[in-house]
Structure formats: structure tokens, C-alpha cells
Design a protein around this motif. Sequence first.
Motif: not given
Length: 299
Positions: A32-47
Amino acid sequence: MGMSEKYAHLRPSTRPFADEDAASRIRRIRTDRWIGYARAEAVLAALEDLLSFPKRLRMPNLLLVGPTNNGKTMIVEKFRRTHLAAGGEPAEGPALIPVLKVQMPSGPDEGRFFGAILDALGMPFGARDRIAAKQDAAVRLMRATKVQLLVIDELHNLLSGTALQQRRLLNVLRWLGNELQIPLVGVGTAEALRAIRSDEQLANRFEPWPLPLWTDDKEYRRLLTTLEAVLPLRKPSHLTDPAMAARILSAAEGVLGEVIAIVIRAAVKAVETGVETISPRMIEGAGFIRPSERRRVAI
């Protein structure tokens, strides 16, 4: 020729692995690896924003909504791991748990919900313990471990309770947020949104963040580029070629988890067969059943 020209399609950090033997590369591909993408990064920033929000009576909440296997749990897991008590273990007293993640039990009632919290805090409890006792213990422990944010995964399970259980659980969620003055993050399918919207006060507090199915756009092509660059195949696969990209997306029916699973299965095949590149035929033949067919079989 140098390593850099040799594996130009790979990330510099992945290139050394391309020279490993088949077995260890297959192990790497399947990890398993973390695959970053724009929507995911935006959610992480909101968290992150929520986590640092100053305590007040009505804390803001967030609801991560999307189809099954579309990356929701992956995002909250990444967030939780980033915030494992950074300060190391305190000398005595309980460990700190800034981000606590629990699963909404199916057939849920208050007792089971507080049981799930105690479980996540590593505090087993008797099934016969009274609800009030579990509630007290859960709140006391959450304070002691300094929980700053509570993630409730599979929030749509709430709807498997009776109408009365649903009302009471929604009241419990509101009460918990107020009592501890921490933000809540709900995670679930569109059903979860329906559950939250049935409670007017909660509906105002939960900001919905949709993770929709993927379509063939720039963001999707970028995802394929990232995937190709982190899987140690010795030759480029050109996953972003229009025909190839379309074939993967249609087999995955737009679901992120399936896109990743398909590419990984094909990459393993590419190593096993010694072809070292993913061909369109491998996408078809990755022993893959479409999500909708799998659901039909399950039913």
C-alpha cells in the motif's frame, strides 16, 4: 547509460528498485502506498484547518462523502498517521491521541457507539456495562488522551438502526462535539449525507466534501502518471495514452480504488511475464471482475 536515463519514466526514488529481482519488485508493487491527487490534498488541508480550530461552543464539522472504495478511508488514514502523537510517549499517564478514528457499528445504538470509541482507545468493556457508564468512560478517556478530532468512518451505518436509534445517535454526535468542543469528521456514502441532513442542527454544522467518481480528465491522467512513476517496471507503459486511460477507467467504473487495483494487478503480471510494461491486453486480462458485476455476484 546512467541510471537516470535508463529509467526516465520512474520517480528518482523508485529507480533503484527497478534493478531488484522479480519477487522483491512484486512485493513493492503490492505494498500500500499513498497516492496523492488534488482532491485528496484539498481534503487533507481542510482536515488540518479543523484540527487547529480554536475551541468554541459550536465546532465546525466535515463530511467526506463518496462511493465505496473511492479513497475516503485512505485519506483519513493518511491524516491520522500524520498526527500520531508527535511528542513521543508521555512519561506517565495515557498516550496522546490527537486524531481518533472509530467505525460506526452496524445496527448501531448509543451503547455500541461508545463501545466502539472505548475499543479504539484500547479500553475493552463489558457488553453488559450500562450505556451511561460507557458514555462516561469514553468521554473521560477522550479527555485524558487529549483527542482533538474524532473521525467516524462508515457513518452511513447509522441508517441501519431504527428511526428512534437514528435520532438518538444524531443527538449523541451533537452532544459529543459540544461536550468535548472538538470537530467531528464523518466519512461515508451518500446515505451518510442523508442521515446528517435529517437533523437540522447537525446539517448546519457539517460541511460536505464530495469525492465523486473519476472521469477522464486532466486530474485522472495525472493520477495515472503518478502511478506509473512509482511502480518499478523497467519499461514505460504509457498509461495516459487515450485508449489505455479509457480502458482502465471503464474497467474500474470510475472508482479510484479499482483504478489502483487494476494497474497494480497488471504491473505484477508485467513483472511475472518479463514483459516489463503494462499492455492493454493485461488490463483486460488482469483477472478482473467489474465492481458492478462483483456486487451482483455478492447479492
